[in-house]
Write an enzyme that holds these catalytic residues in place. Structure first.
Site, mmCIF file in Angstrom:
data_model
loop_
_atom_site.group_PDB
_atom_site.id
_atom_site.type_symbol
_atom_site.label_atom_id
_atom_site.label_comp_id
_atom_site.label_asym_id
_atom_site.label_seq_id
_atom_site.Cartn_x
_atom_site.Cartn_y
_atom_site.Cartn_z
ATOM 1 N N PRO A 2 0.828 -1.203 0.000
ATOM 2 C CA PRO A 2 0.000 0.000 0.000
ATOM 3 C C PRO A 2 0.868 1.261 0.000
ATOM 4 O O PRO A 2 1.792 1.392 0.805
ATOM 5 C CB PRO A 2 -0.798 -0.125 1.304
ATOM 6 N N GLU A 3 0.600 2.157 -0.926
ATOM 7 C CA GLU A 3 1.327 3.412 -1.020
ATOM 8 C C GLU A 3 0.424 4.539 -0.524
ATOM 9 O O GLU A 3 -0.643 4.289 0.044
ATOM 10 C CB GLU A 3 1.789 3.639 -2.460
ATOM 11 N N LYS A 58 3.171 7.071 4.460
ATOM 12 C CA LYS A 58 2.395 5.830 4.474
ATOM 13 C C LYS A 58 2.036 5.398 5.894
ATOM 14 O O LYS A 58 1.624 4.259 6.113
ATOM 15 C CB LYS A 58 3.173 4.734 3.749
ATOM 16 N N ARG A 265 13.107 -3.306 -9.475
ATOM 17 C CA ARG A 265 11.678 -3.069 -9.664
ATOM 18 C C ARG A 265 11.389 -2.838 -11.143
ATOM 19 O O ARG A 265 12.190 -2.240 -11.860
ATOM 20 C CB ARG A 265 11.208 -1.847 -8.864
#
EC number: 3.2.2.23
Length: 275
Positions: A2-3, A58, A265
């Site tokens: 979750p960002e 976050k 990534r």
């Protein structure tokens, strides 16, 4: 993971149920998450009224008169609001319940990379907490500008995408949102951060804000586990211009989207639209 948009969606879903309500009790079923859950968490929060629910990067910050309890969702964490009447029996990965008069706030985290911490008021303002003090600016704050990005990247050879992900300039721009923001700004993600001009950084700052705002409006992105406080998935990922569209035609020019790896990534970009 979750960002910022997913955490903000969670905050907005929780705040109307939590703010102004008293915690009747806290059930801690798992004492070790990313870090140990404070042994006195239940004692510190019992009968405390939640004064506000804020977000920093976050992290979710729940303020009570005695301090703040801090929640980080980690890789797979979620916070759900469940009615007390008929609340499901806690499952294997349901680690902590905050019980209020009419509902339960339940923290679930299959991989246990999330965190629940306590910051007493006598320790000072919560924003001085070691996990928060070094964070970059908030993307929706007046301090986040193209001029800031330009000034902070002079002489840096790291790619502009990796500079965005680092979190020391601006918080909450995770992998999916970095790729999408760079697409909207027309900047190739492999460009050295120190070589991006001020006008292009001004476009990038605008693109970051617009991308994150769109993601929040769409309930965030559900790539694997994320659901909002009501159990619903986000759907921002369904309308991406670049992210996870390798080989598909660019929605703007038709050129196939390329995929590369940066810092372990995946990065997606259009070789025509992004220069």
């Amino acid at each position: 993971m979750p960002e910022l948009p997913e955490v903000e969606v969670t905050r907005r879903g929780i705040a109307p149920f939590v703010a102004g309500r008293r915690v009747e009790r806290v059930d801690v079923r798992t004492a070790m998450l990313r870090w140990p859950v404070p042994a006195d968490l239940a004692e510190q929060l019992r009968a405390r009224e939640v004064l506000a629910v804020e977000r920093r990067g976050k992290y979710l910050l729940f303020e009570v008169d005695a301090g703040w309890f801090i929640v980080h969702l980690g890789m797979t964490g979620t916070l759900r609001v469940l009615p007390v009447a008929g609340v499901p029996v806690a499952a294997k990965h349901d680690h902590i319940d905050w019980i209020f008069d009419e509902f339960v706030l339940r923290f679930r985290d299959p991989r246990r990379f999330g965190a629940v911490l306590w910051h007493p008021r006598e320790a000072g303002d919560v924003h001085a907490h070691p996990l928060l003090a070094s964070l970059g600016v908030e993307p929706f704050s007046p301090a986040f500008t193209g001029a800031l990005l330009h000034a902070r990247t002079r002489g840096r050879t790291v790619s502009v995408k990796q500079a965005l992900l680092a979190g020391d300039m601006v918080v909450g721009v995770g992998n999916i949102y970095a790729s999408e923001s760079l697409f909207r700004a027309g900047i190739r993600p492999t460009t050295a951060a120190g070589k991006v001009s001020l006008p292009r950084y001004e476009r990038l700052a605008d693109a970051v804000r617009a991308t994150l705002a769109d993601a929040i409006e769409r309930g965030g992105s559900t790539l694997r586990d994320f659901v909002g406080s009501n159990g619903e998935s986000g759907y921002f990922q369904l309308d991406c211009f670049a992210y996870d569209r390798a080989g598909l035609p660019c929605r703007v020019c038709g050129t196939p989207i390329r995929q590369i790896v940066q810092g372990q990534r995946s990065t997606y970009f259009c070789p025509t639209c992004q220069r």
